[in-house]
Each structure stands twice: as structure tokens, then as C-alpha cells.
Scaffold this active site. Structure first.
Site, short mmCIF file in Angstrom:
data_model
loop_
_atom_site.label_atom_id
_atom_site.label_comp_id
_atom_site.label_asym_id
_atom_site.label_seq_id
_atom_site.Cartn_x
_atom_site.Cartn_y
_atom_site.Cartn_z
N ARG A 152 0.84 -1.19 0.05
CA ARG A 152 0.22 -0.52 0.11
C ARG A 152 0.53 1.30 -0.46
O ARG A 152 0.53 2.20 -0.76
CB ARG A 152 -1.18 0.14 0.98
N HIS A 158 2.36 6.28 -2.55
CA HIS A 158 3.11 7.38 -1.71
C HIS A 158 4.35 6.97 -3.20
O HIS A 158 5.67 7.50 -3.25
CB HIS A 158 4.17 7.13 -0.99
#
Length: 133
Positions: free
Chosen positions: A97, A102
Site C-alpha cells: 500500500r 506514495h
């Protein structure tokens, strides 16, 4: 089980179903960017909902204050609410994730395929354990 957990479980189930529907046999996954985005977004949502549930339980049961998303699952395992292997797998999902959200590095699609084919049941196992509490 309160409404927060019930709603998060519903989110996880909906996202798993969506992943399974759009992924299909996986033959188009590496060529179809929209399909990739859909699967990755729904994996993120599953992961976020699991983190939210873990944080909620940690807070409710006063198990400690996690210093990171991964710590949320560590605390559950340390208090025997989930198994260590499940905790480890969910912590790996947090890593996936983090990369997806990011852009720490390019997301390896082979890892995403592996998760879809072999680890969606980790989310289901987490749901089953939480519902049994």
C-alpha cells in the site's frame, strides 16, 4: 461488534469482490492500465480498512498506541487477537500500500498478481477473526 467495524468489514468484502470481478483470469492485467488501477485501488482500500479496524480495536481494548500502520497488526498479534503469520502478511500488505500510495518505487506488477492470486484470503481471514471476537 460496533458499526465502525461492521462498515469496515463491508468495505473489505466489497473491495475483494470488485478485485475478483475485474481481475478475472488475469490474462489482461499487465496490458490494461485501467484494470491495474482498479485492482491496486481496491487493494489499498482493503488494507486501509484493515488498518482502521486494527487501530479501532487497539484503542477500544487499550492495547497500546501503534507508531506505524504495521504496528497496529503487531499489537493485535502480541495480544493474541490475530496470529503472527496473519500479522506478518497484513504488514506486508501495508508495504505494498505504501509503495502504491506514495510512489516510493515503481510498483512491481508481479507482486500485485501474487497478492491477488494468493493473499486476498488474508483479508478474509482477518475479517473472520474480527467477527469471532
Amino acid at each position: 461488534m460496533n458499526d465502525i467495524i461492521i462498515n469496515k468489514i463491508a468495505t473489505i468484502k466489497r473491495c475483494i469482490k470488485r478485485i475478483q470481478q475485474v481481475y478475472g483470469d488475469g490474462s489482461q492485467f499487465k496490458q490494461d492500465f485501467t484494470l491495474q488501477d482498479s485492482v491496486i485501488l481496491n487493494l489499498q482500500r482493503c488494507c486501509e480498512a484493515c488498518i482502521d479496524i486494527a487501530n479501532h480495536i487497539n484503542r477500544q481494548q487499550q492495547l497500546g498506541i501503534p507508531q506505524s500502520s504495521r504496528d497496529s497488526f503487531t499489537l493485535l498479534a502480541q495480544n493474541n487477537l490475530i496470529t503472527q503469520p496473519l500479522s506478518d502478511n497484513l504488514k506486508k500488505m501495508v508495504g505494498l500500500r505504501n509503495i502504491a500510495v506514495h510512489d516510493y518505487q515503481e510498483l512491481n506488477l508481479d507482486i500485485v498478481v501474487h497478492v491477488v492470486q494468493h493473499h486476498l484470503e488474508d483479508f478474509e481471514q482477518f475479517i473472520d477473526v474480527i467477527k469471532a471476537e
